[in-house]
Design a protein around this motif. Structure first.
Motif, PDB file in Angstrom:
ATOM      1  N   HIS A   1      25.977  -6.553  17.803  1.00 54.33           N
ATOM      2  CA  HIS A   1      26.997  -7.599  17.796  1.00 54.33           C
ATOM      3  C   HIS A   1      26.849  -8.464  19.041  1.00 54.33           C
ATOM      4  O   HIS A   1      26.180  -8.090  20.004  1.00 54.33           O
ATOM      5  CB  HIS A   1      28.404  -6.995  17.757  1.00 54.33           C
ATOM      6  N   SER A   2      27.498  -9.597  19.000  1.00 52.37           N
ATOM      7  CA  SER A   2      27.519 -10.511  20.133  1.00 52.37           C
ATOM      8  C   SER A   2      28.864 -11.224  20.133  1.00 52.37           C
ATOM      9  O   SER A   2      29.681 -11.006  19.239  1.00 52.37           O
ATOM     10  CB  SER A   2      26.377 -11.533  20.026  1.00 52.37           C
TER      11      SER A   2
ATOM     12  N   CYS B   1      31.173 -13.396  16.031  1.00 54.95           N
ATOM     13  CA  CYS B   1      29.927 -12.676  16.283  1.00 54.95           C
ATOM     14  C   CYS B   1      28.815 -13.619  15.841  1.00 54.95           C
ATOM     15  O   CYS B   1      28.855 -14.153  14.732  1.00 54.95           O
ATOM     16  CB  CYS B   1      29.871 -11.371  15.488  1.00 54.95           C
TER      17      CYS B   1
ATOM     18  N   LYS C   1      26.667 -19.017  23.454  1.00 59.76           N
ATOM     19  CA  LYS C   1      26.517 -17.561  23.528  1.00 59.76           C
ATOM     20  C   LYS C   1      27.212 -17.064  24.795  1.00 59.76           C
ATOM     21  O   LYS C   1      26.915 -17.493  25.896  1.00 59.76           O
ATOM     22  CB  LYS C   1      25.045 -17.167  23.553  1.00 59.76           C
TER      23      LYS C   1
ATOM     24  N   ALA D   1      28.143 -13.374  25.114  1.00 60.73           N
ATOM     25  CA  ALA D   1      27.743 -11.988  25.385  1.00 60.73           C
ATOM     26  C   ALA D   1      26.748 -11.517  24.332  1.00 60.73           C
ATOM     27  O   ALA D   1      26.907 -11.785  23.144  1.00 60.73           O
ATOM     28  CB  ALA D   1      28.968 -11.070  25.388  1.00 60.73           C
ATOM     29  N   GLY D   2      25.744 -10.792  24.794  1.00 59.35           N
ATOM     30  CA  GLY D   2      24.714 -10.264  23.908  1.00 59.35           C
ATOM     31  C   GLY D   2      25.039  -8.869  23.406  1.00 59.35           C
ATOM     32  O   GLY D   2      26.110  -8.317  23.690  1.00 59.35           O
ATOM     33  N   PRO D   3      24.097  -8.263  22.670  1.00 55.95           N
ATOM     34  CA  PRO D   3      24.320  -6.979  22.010  1.00 55.95           C
ATOM     35  C   PRO D   3      24.683  -5.798  22.917  1.00 55.95           C
ATOM     36  O   PRO D   3      25.302  -4.852  22.454  1.00 55.95           O
ATOM     37  CB  PRO D   3      22.995  -6.717  21.292  1.00 55.95           C
ATOM     38  N   THR D   4      24.326  -5.850  24.180  1.00 55.96           N
ATOM     39  CA  THR D   4      24.634  -4.705  25.057  1.00 55.96           C
ATOM     40  C   THR D   4      25.782  -4.974  26.025  1.00 55.96           C
ATOM     41  O   THR D   4      26.176  -4.085  26.775  1.00 55.96           O
ATOM     42  CB  THR D   4      23.388  -4.288  25.863  1.00 55.96           C
ATOM     43  N   GLN D   5      26.340  -6.163  26.014  1.00 50.99           N
ATOM     44  CA  GLN D   5      27.362  -6.519  27.003  1.00 50.99           C
ATOM     45  C   GLN D   5      28.774  -6.054  26.644  1.00 50.99           C
ATOM     46  O   GLN D   5      29.684  -6.191  27.451  1.00 50.99           O
ATOM     47  CB  GLN D   5      27.343  -8.025  27.245  1.00 50.99           C
TER      48      GLN D   5
ATOM     49  N   LEU E   1      25.635 -12.858  15.362  1.00 51.28           N
ATOM     50  CA  LEU E   1      24.482 -12.175  14.773  1.00 51.28           C
ATOM     51  C   LEU E   1      24.653 -12.002  13.266  1.00 51.28           C
ATOM     52  O   LEU E   1      25.706 -12.274  12.710  1.00 51.28           O
ATOM     53  CB  LEU E   1      24.279 -10.827  15.449  1.00 51.28           C
TER      54      LEU E   1
ATOM     55  N   VAL F   1      30.202 -15.250  20.558  1.00 50.17           N
ATOM     56  CA  VAL F   1      29.915 -16.666  20.760  1.00 50.17           C
ATOM     57  C   VAL F   1      31.220 -17.438  20.706  1.00 50.17           C
ATOM     58  O   VAL F   1      32.196 -16.986  20.103  1.00 50.17           O
ATOM     59  CB  VAL F   1      28.916 -17.231  19.708  1.00 50.17           C
TER      60      VAL F   1
END
Length: 151
Positions: A80-81, A127, A101, A103-107, A129, A83
């Motif tokens: 997930h992300s 999200c 964007k 936050a990315g998938p690990t944030q 993604l 945006v």
């Protein structure tokens, strides 16, 4: 010449008062800011109705923090992300291609990704993604309009 010196002195005092008022307003504006976990105990995940969730949160204020919590992707889970979509028209269509964007998938792990609502304006989150599927079918989107806290 004395009148000019007096005018300069008055201008400085006026500027100082304006700056002091602005600083105190910003401080008051953020005083009592809350951390609001997006989705509550459910966190940020596919298949949860965030548009419904936000209506149950109650009033949200300028200075509050939105906290997006989601696990890092694994071979058994979706990534997930977060945006920010620029406007309502793009939000309604889940147009995440031109979104900002955040936050990315690990944030979203640990304490989560924190986003401060800094001013009165419409914010639209989704999200980014899953080729818009997370936003559309997965309902991973919501809009919010914080207000200035008074009193």
């Amino acid at each position: 010449m004395e009148a000019f010196k007096s005018y300069r002195s008055w201008s400085f005092v006026s500027l100082f008062i304006v700056i002091l008022f602005w600083v105190s307003t910003v401080h008051v504006e953020y005083a009592g800011a809350r951390n609001i976990t997006v989705g509550g105990n459910n966190g940020w995940h596919y298949g949860y109705n965030y548009s419904d969730w936000i209506t149950k949160v109650g009033q949200v204020y300028v200075g509050d923090w939105l906290v997006f919590k989601y696990p890092a992707p694994t071979s058994n889970s979706m990534a997930h992300s977060v945006v920010q979509i620029q406007n309502k028209a793009r939000f309604k269509k889940c147009n995440v291609g031109a979104a900002i964007k955040l936050a990315g998938p690990t944030q979203g792990t640990g304490n989560g990704f924190h986003f401060r609502l800094k001013r009165v304006r419409h914010y639209f989150f989704a999200c980014g993604l899953g080729n818009t599927r997370h936003c559309t079918v997965g309902q991973m989107r919501f809009g919010i309009l914080p207000v200035v806290k008074t009193g």
